[in-house]
Design a protein around this motif. Structure first.
Motif, PDB file in Angstrom:
ATOM      1  N   ARG A   1       0.838  -1.191   0.000  1.00 19.60           N
ATOM      2  CA  ARG A   1       0.000   0.000   0.000  1.00 19.60           C
ATOM      3  C   ARG A   1       0.874   1.242   0.000  1.00 19.60           C
ATOM      4  N   ALA A   2       0.370   2.270  -0.649  1.00 14.04           N
ATOM      5  CA  ALA A   2       1.121   3.523  -0.733  1.00 14.04           C
ATOM      6  C   ALA A   2       1.087   4.281   0.589  1.00 14.04           C
TER       7      ALA A   2
ATOM      8  N   GLU B   1      -6.263   5.575  -2.982  1.00 12.01           N
ATOM      9  CA  GLU B   1      -5.409   4.535  -3.552  1.00 12.01           C
ATOM     10  C   GLU B   1      -6.217   3.482  -4.293  1.00 12.01           C
TER      11      GLU B   1
ATOM     12  N   TRP C   1      -7.068   4.865  -7.617  1.00 12.62           N
ATOM     13  CA  TRP C   1      -5.857   4.870  -8.439  1.00 12.62           C
ATOM     14  C   TRP C   1      -5.572   3.469  -8.975  1.00 12.62           C
ATOM     15  N   ARG C   2      -5.647   2.475  -8.092  1.00 14.67           N
ATOM     16  CA  ARG C   2      -5.382   1.094  -8.508  1.00 14.67           C
ATOM     17  C   ARG C   2      -6.419   0.614  -9.522  1.00 14.67           C
TER      18      ARG C   2
END
Length: 159
Positions: free
Chosen positions: A86-87, A122, A125-126
């Motif tokens: 994970r970012a 996120e 984004w993914r």
């Protein structure tokens, strides 16, 4: 995201325009974009471990796509190069110091608003990267510059 993701996506687009029976050496791919060959080779090997490219050794060796460009997503490339971690990682600082008593409302721990916001961003984004393919990007480049695929093929065919 590391620059290797960018490099890998460009290489995949270029390889999508080369004949599937033609393997392109890492040094040639690196030369095409003015990149350090040894570092690009590491990125290509990571793509290989993920099954996105295949490699062949020997005098006619090199790399080619391991799957059809329609089957390779930008998320596939990003994960192959940067991993799937994970970012954003919530460390729970809202439970530390004087803020700790405020974070627990009525003795119940509530979800962290900051972590939720980053998690939702996120996830979006993914999902976006997973919905975009190498074929789609190659087509966008081709529409902007119709000669690009032929120019790339000719350049890689030079010895």
């Amino acid at each position: 995201m590391r620059e290797g993701v960018e490099w890998a996506v460009h290489c995949c687009i270029n390889l999508s325009w080369v004949s599937p029976d033609r393997a392109v050496p890492a040094a040639r791919l690196a030369e095409f974009h003015g990149l350090p060959a040894a570092y690009l080779n590491k990125q290509l090997n990571a793509l290989g471990r993920a099954g996105l490219v295949s490699s062949r050794s020997g005098p006619r060796g090199g790399f080619r796509l391991g799957r059809e460009p329609e089957e390779i997503t930008l998320m596939d490339v990003a994960v192959a190069i940067d991993g799937s971690a994970r970012a954003f990682l919530c460390t729970g600082i809202r439970h530390q110091g004087p803020a700790g008593g405020i974070a627990d409302l009525a003795g119940h721990r509530t979800p962290c608003t900051v972590a939720q916001a980053f998690s939702h961003a996120e996830l979006a984004w993914r999902h976006n990267l997973a919905s975009r393919t190498i074929a789609e990007l190659a087509d966008t480049v081709r529409r902007a510059n119709p000669a690009a695929p032929d120019q790339v093929r000719r350049w890689f065919d030079r010895t």
